[in-house]
Enzyme design. Sequence first.
Site, PDB file in Angstrom:
ATOM      1  N   ARG A   1     -15.163 -20.187  10.237  1.00 40.56           N
ATOM      2  CA  ARG A   1     -14.644 -21.399   9.609  1.00 40.56           C
ATOM      3  C   ARG A   1     -15.038 -22.624  10.404  1.00 40.56           C
ATOM      4  O   ARG A   1     -15.040 -22.599  11.648  1.00 40.56           O
ATOM      5  CB  ARG A   1     -13.112 -21.340   9.517  1.00 40.56           C
ATOM      6  N   ASP A   2     -15.336 -23.697   9.700  1.00 37.64           N
ATOM      7  CA  ASP A   2     -15.593 -24.979  10.359  1.00 37.64           C
ATOM      8  C   ASP A   2     -14.296 -25.467  10.997  1.00 37.64           C
ATOM      9  O   ASP A   2     -13.233 -25.417  10.389  1.00 37.64           O
ATOM     10  CB  ASP A   2     -16.115 -26.000   9.346  1.00 37.64           C
ATOM     11  N   ILE A   3     -14.387 -25.959  12.225  1.00 33.95           N
ATOM     12  CA  ILE A   3     -13.195 -26.394  12.963  1.00 33.95           C
ATOM     13  C   ILE A   3     -12.585 -27.655  12.346  1.00 33.95           C
ATOM     14  O   ILE A   3     -11.410 -27.941  12.543  1.00 33.95           O
ATOM     15  CB  ILE A   3     -13.576 -26.618  14.452  1.00 33.95           C
TER      16      ILE A   3
ATOM     17  N   ASN B   1     -27.576 -29.923   7.070  1.00 35.30           N
ATOM     18  CA  ASN B   1     -27.814 -31.238   7.652  1.00 35.30           C
ATOM     19  C   ASN B   1     -29.015 -31.098   8.585  1.00 35.30           C
ATOM     20  O   ASN B   1     -29.089 -30.139   9.356  1.00 35.30           O
ATOM     21  CB  ASN B   1     -26.587 -31.720   8.437  1.00 35.30           C
TER      22      ASN B   1
ATOM     23  N   HIS C   1     -27.664 -23.986  10.734  1.00 37.36           N
ATOM     24  CA  HIS C   1     -26.511 -23.397  10.043  1.00 37.36           C
ATOM     25  C   HIS C   1     -26.427 -23.955   8.638  1.00 37.36           C
ATOM     26  O   HIS C   1     -26.832 -25.083   8.373  1.00 37.36           O
ATOM     27  CB  HIS C   1     -25.207 -23.664  10.809  1.00 37.36           C
TER      28      HIS C   1
ATOM     29  N   HIS D   1     -23.798 -24.868   5.596  1.00 37.70           N
ATOM     30  CA  HIS D   1     -22.399 -25.112   5.239  1.00 37.70           C
ATOM     31  C   HIS D   1     -22.135 -24.559   3.840  1.00 37.70           C
ATOM     32  O   HIS D   1     -22.913 -24.816   2.910  1.00 37.70           O
ATOM     33  CB  HIS D   1     -22.105 -26.617   5.178  1.00 37.70           C
TER      34      HIS D   1
HETATM   35  P1  5GP Z   1     -23.555 -30.269  11.366  1.00 40.50           P
HETATM   36  O1  5GP Z   1     -23.049 -31.674  11.193  1.00 40.50           O
HETATM   37  O2  5GP Z   1     -24.287 -30.077  12.662  1.00 40.50           O
HETATM   38  O3  5GP Z   1     -24.331 -29.785  10.172  1.00 40.50           O
HETATM   39  O4  5GP Z   1     -22.268 -29.374  11.370  1.00 40.50           O
HETATM   40  C1  5GP Z   1     -21.643 -28.903  12.509  1.00 40.50           C
HETATM   41  C2  5GP Z   1     -20.266 -28.460  12.106  1.00 40.50           C
HETATM   42  O5  5GP Z   1     -19.735 -27.677  13.159  1.00 40.50           O
HETATM   43  C3  5GP Z   1     -19.281 -29.610  11.871  1.00 40.50           C
HETATM   44  O6  5GP Z   1     -18.825 -29.583  10.535  1.00 40.50           O
HETATM   45  C4  5GP Z   1     -18.170 -29.361  12.891  1.00 40.50           C
HETATM   46  O7  5GP Z   1     -16.880 -29.615  12.353  1.00 40.50           O
HETATM   47  C5  5GP Z   1     -18.345 -27.901  13.250  1.00 40.50           C
HETATM   48  N1  5GP Z   1     -17.963 -27.564  14.599  1.00 40.50           N
HETATM   49  C6  5GP Z   1     -18.230 -28.290  15.722  1.00 40.50           C
HETATM   50  N2  5GP Z   1     -17.756 -27.663  16.804  1.00 40.50           N
HETATM   51  C7  5GP Z   1     -17.178 -26.513  16.372  1.00 40.50           C
HETATM   52  C8  5GP Z   1     -16.504 -25.445  17.053  1.00 40.50           C
HETATM   53  O8  5GP Z   1     -16.356 -25.412  18.270  1.00 40.50           O
HETATM   54  N3  5GP Z   1     -16.047 -24.430  16.271  1.00 40.50           N
HETATM   55  C9  5GP Z   1     -16.186 -24.416  14.926  1.00 40.50           C
HETATM   56  N4  5GP Z   1     -15.678 -23.373  14.256  1.00 40.50           N
HETATM   57  N5  5GP Z   1     -16.822 -25.412  14.251  1.00 40.50           N
HETATM   58  C10 5GP Z   1     -17.307 -26.439  14.972  1.00 40.50           C
END
Ligand code: 5GP
Length: 110
Positions: free
Chosen positions: A30-32, A88, A101, A103
């Site tokens: 899950r996203d944090i 992204n 990754h 989403h």
């Molecule tokens: P990005 O913006 O790089 O595509 O997405 C990174 C995602 O990782 C963000 O939506 C952010 O909320 C999530 N995220 C960042 N740090 C952590 C973490 O430590 N654990 C989890 N589960 N998600 C994270």
Amino acid sequence: MSSDCLFCRIVNRELPTEFLYEDDDFVVFRDINPAAPVHVLLVPKKHIRSINDLQKEEGSIISGLFMLAKDMAKEQGVNESGYKLLFNVEKGGGQVIFHLHLHLIGGWKR
Ligand code: 5GP
Ligand code: ZN
């Protein structure tokens, strides 16, 4: 594996994170900071910085991510209501974790 990469550390279980799914190639968690009722991240175990860095022979990672997304959407109960799949790419594209990754976002009431 990149020791200063947060998602490599999650993949390697150095940071405790509940996996919704794991196999030899991918993990899902899950996203944090969820942007919707369902917001999970589908993460290849292999460290690839972004879509920009994909090599031709890594195409199976992308097809694998989409097949997994389809299954996870069902598992999360959003396959029929619908969802978004999003990469992204680099800073201007909103990427903040530089480990590839996908989403999976959904679960809105519409
Ligand atoms: P990005 O913006 O790089 O595509 O997405 C990174 C995602 O990782 C963000 O939506 C952010 O909320 C999530 N995220 C960042 N740090 C952590 C973490 O430590 N654990 C989890 N589960 N998600 C994270
Ligand atoms: Zn990484």
